[in-house]
Every structure is written in structure tokens, then in C-alpha cells.
Design a protein around this motif. Sequence first.
Motif, PDB file in Angstrom:
ATOM      1  N   GLN A 133       4.928  63.848  31.582  1.00  0.00           N
ATOM      2  CA  GLN A 133       5.675  62.591  31.674  1.00  0.00           C
ATOM      3  C   GLN A 133       7.095  62.810  32.171  1.00  0.00           C
ATOM      4  O   GLN A 133       8.029  62.096  31.805  1.00  0.00           O
ATOM      5  CB  GLN A 133       5.689  61.865  30.331  1.00  0.00           C
ATOM      6  CG  GLN A 133       4.355  61.251  29.996  1.00  0.00           C
ATOM      7  CD  GLN A 133       4.424  60.311  28.806  1.00  0.00           C
ATOM      8  OE1 GLN A 133       5.410  60.231  28.082  1.00  0.00           O
ATOM      9  NE2 GLN A 133       3.357  59.579  28.591  1.00  0.00           N
ATOM     10  N   ASN A 134       7.266  63.834  32.999  1.00  0.00           N
ATOM     11  CA  ASN A 134       8.538  64.121  33.669  1.00  0.00           C
ATOM     12  C   ASN A 134       9.699  64.432  32.733  1.00  0.00           C
ATOM     13  O   ASN A 134      10.848  64.194  33.080  1.00  0.00           O
ATOM     14  CB  ASN A 134       8.913  62.994  34.630  1.00  0.00           C
ATOM     15  CG  ASN A 134       7.905  62.848  35.743  1.00  0.00           C
ATOM     16  OD1 ASN A 134       7.397  63.838  36.262  1.00  0.00           O
ATOM     17  ND2 ASN A 134       7.583  61.622  36.094  1.00  0.00           N
ATOM     18  N   CYS A 135       9.420  64.957  31.571  1.00  0.00           N
ATOM     19  CA  CYS A 135      10.483  65.435  30.681  1.00  0.00           C
ATOM     20  C   CYS A 135      10.942  66.795  31.201  1.00  0.00           C
ATOM     21  O   CYS A 135      10.138  67.550  31.744  1.00  0.00           O
ATOM     22  CB  CYS A 135       9.973  65.626  29.256  1.00  0.00           C
ATOM     23  SG  CYS A 135       9.589  64.107  28.385  1.00  0.00           S
ATOM     24  N   PRO A 136      12.205  67.134  30.998  1.00  0.00           N
ATOM     25  CA  PRO A 136      12.629  68.489  31.361  1.00  0.00           C
ATOM     26  C   PRO A 136      12.061  69.491  30.356  1.00  0.00           C
ATOM     27  O   PRO A 136      11.982  69.197  29.164  1.00  0.00           O
ATOM     28  CB  PRO A 136      14.158  68.424  31.275  1.00  0.00           C
ATOM     29  CG  PRO A 136      14.454  67.254  30.410  1.00  0.00           C
ATOM     30  CD  PRO A 136      13.306  66.301  30.537  1.00  0.00           C
ATOM     31  N   VAL A 137      11.647  70.656  30.858  1.00  0.00           N
ATOM     32  CA  VAL A 137      11.188  71.696  29.942  1.00  0.00           C
ATOM     33  C   VAL A 137      12.394  72.180  29.151  1.00  0.00           C
ATOM     34  O   VAL A 137      13.537  72.055  29.605  1.00  0.00           O
ATOM     35  CB  VAL A 137      10.479  72.846  30.679  1.00  0.00           C
ATOM     36  CG1 VAL A 137       9.203  72.348  31.346  1.00  0.00           C
ATOM     37  CG2 VAL A 137      11.387  73.530  31.676  1.00  0.00           C
TER      38      VAL A 137
END
Length: 157
Positions: free
Chosen positions: A105-109
Motif C-alpha cells: 500500500q505504498n508505505c515506506p519500508v
Amino acid sequence: MSDDQIVTAPVQTRRAMLLGAGAVGATVVLAACGTDNSTDGGTDAAPGDDANDPGANAPGAGGDVLTKTGEVPVGGGLIFAAKDVVVTQPTAGDFKAFSAICTHQNCPVTNVDGGTINCSCHGSKFSITDGSVKNGPATRPLAAKSVKVDGENITLA
């Protein structure tokens, strides 16, 4: 004013507060996008420095030094959030790079630990070797990025 007059402070609604905060935020963003009329583009860099080349330090631009080889742990990696890239060293001297944005869901790692690149939003884990999914909910691997090792410098290629 007589004793029988009642003065009340104006009531500010939640909507008015949010609109005001949004207006302030928009003003700050627009001010940051303003033009710079200085002769050197607003930098203090000497002629020939990368700071005078607008594309030299852009994410994905070649020549953008990310880190030194000795800073990336063997079996681990480092996240460069400002560049949206993760650099890993699965085995000594073997450097890999991947997008730092989770494919779920396009969260930053958020970290590299235990041989995986980890996203704390929903628990996805990706291989430091090839970016493949080791633990879902992500179903697609992290996109590979190109890096170049020049001496001890690791740069985006």
C-alpha cells in the motif's frame, strides 16, 4: 459598556480551524516553490560543484553518492528515505538496491533486519538479495534500482 451587556468571544468551529490550518499549509508549500533571483540559483556552491547541476542530486540521478561501502552491514542494509532507496549487502562486496516503497500500500519500508527489508505498516518483508516477497500481505517484489560501487562510494547509477 453597561453592567447588563454580555460580551462573548467569537466561537470558532472545527471546520474553520481546519480551513485556516490548510490555508497556512498551502501558503508554506507555495512559498517553497517560489523563484530565486540570485545569480547562482540559490546555492553557495562553487562553479563545477554538483549543487549547481539541478539534476545531479535528484533521486535516481547518476553520481548521487548514497553512502560508503563500509557503512552497509553485510547481511543487512540501509534505507535512504529521501531518495526512496534501500541499499543492501547480502554477501560481502555484493551491493543491491531496491525501492524503499512497499508494494502493498505504498508505505515506506522502515528497517532492514534478519535478512529482510521490512515494512511496519502491515508486516510485509522482502529479501535483501532480490527484493522478492518473503512475508505478505505484499504480493509483488520491491523494484530493483541500479547502484554503482566506485572505490568506497555507492552511487545511484
